[in-house]
Design an enzyme around this catalytic site. Structure first.
Site, PDB file in Angstrom:
ATOM      1  N   GLU A 114       3.555   0.154   2.906  1.00 39.07           N
ATOM      2  CA  GLU A 114       3.653   1.593   3.147  1.00 39.07           C
ATOM      3  C   GLU A 114       4.301   1.861   4.507  1.00 39.07           C
ATOM      4  O   GLU A 114       5.073   2.820   4.657  1.00 39.07           O
ATOM      5  CB  GLU A 114       2.260   2.217   3.082  1.00 39.07           C
ATOM      6  N   GLU A 134      -4.056  -3.230  -3.177  1.00 39.29           N
ATOM      7  CA  GLU A 134      -5.207  -2.348  -3.014  1.00 39.29           C
ATOM      8  C   GLU A 134      -6.085  -2.193  -4.257  1.00 39.29           C
ATOM      9  O   GLU A 134      -7.313  -2.289  -4.156  1.00 39.29           O
ATOM     10  CB  GLU A 134      -4.753  -0.952  -2.525  1.00 39.29           C
TER      11      GLU A 134
END
Length: 257
Positions: A114, A134
């Site tokens: 990210e 995640e």
């Protein structure tokens, strides 16, 4: 809030932003999130015309959010502080007025990907791995790993990483469009310096405006771009000069077409 693990140095119009937490694979905690936002503001107020982002060490560019920092938070604090503050910092990074080059000198996983997605150019060293683990931990890619990452890399590629757990090496990431260049281990900074030099040889105003327009085309910050461009036009007009003069002289302005 300053944090020695987020180091910013500006020299010769190049801002160098470095994550310095190699013992934790440059994982980001709450204080580092705050420091990252402050570093972005400092870059905007400096004479930098290009920025380079990297992580200390060869093992990891950034391992993402520090699990120890967020795993003990209650759902409300996780949403309000961890996710919202992280978005503020990452948005500031993605919306820097100067081009941002990310040197993936180590693995970029989860929040590390990210972070890399905020950059305008990603240079990966050959040994790196890239992915979104995640959901395997029971959490989502919460720092725009589904939104910005989908805009910049394509939703299907994000599906493959986030839903199916695919992890890519540097060459495969290059073929898929996750990174823009692959260089040998240890050569990422030199490649970034060369790219930064090319930016410095171009018009700073045209470069800034072009980045703003590209961001707007991606849906990154359309409202701010429109208002910034319109504001610049208004600020350059004789209307502003007359309006301010009238205000200071306590009279009605005389605007002309």
């Amino acid at each position: 809030m300053s944090d020695p693990r987020i180091e910013l140095a500006v020299k010769d119009r190049v801002a160098r932003l470095t994550l310095r937490r190699p013992e934790k694979l440059n994982a980001i905690d709450a204080d580092m999130v705050d420091a990252l936002l402050l570093a972005c503001r400092a870059i905007e107020r400096s004479d930098a015309r290009v920025a380079i982002l990297s992580g200390e060490g060869e093992r990891s560019f950034c391992a993402g959010g520090d699990i120890d920092a967020w795993s003990s938070l209650d759902p409300d604090a996780f949403s309000r502080r961890w996710l919202r503050d992280g978005h503020d910092a990452f948005d500031a990074l993605a919306r820097l007025s100067v081009p941002l080059i990310a040197v993936l000198n180590g693995h970029a996983l989860g929040g590390g990907l990210e972070l890399a997605a905020c950059a305008d150019l990603r240079i990966a060293e050959t040994h790196v791995k890239i992915g979104q683990p995640e959901p395997g931990l029971g959490i989502i890619p919460g720092w725009s790993g589904t939104q910005r990452a989908s805009r910049r890399f394509g939703a299907q590629l994000v599906r493959r990483m986030a839903l199916f757990g695919e992890v890519y090496g540097a060459e495969e990431a290059l073929a898929l469009g996750l990174v823009d260049r692959v260089v040998a281990t240890g050569e990422g900074q030199a490649a970034a310096d060369a790219a930064a030099l090319r930016v410095l040889q171009r018009s700073p105003r045209a470069t800034e405006l072009t980045k703003m327009l590209i961001n707007a085309a991606e849906g990154e910050e359309g409202e701010r771009v429109v208002e910034a461009l319109a504001g610049a036009v208004a600020a350059a007009s004789s209307d502003l000069t007359e309006g301010l003069a009238a205000y200071r002289q306590k009279r009605s302005p005389e605007f002309r077409r």
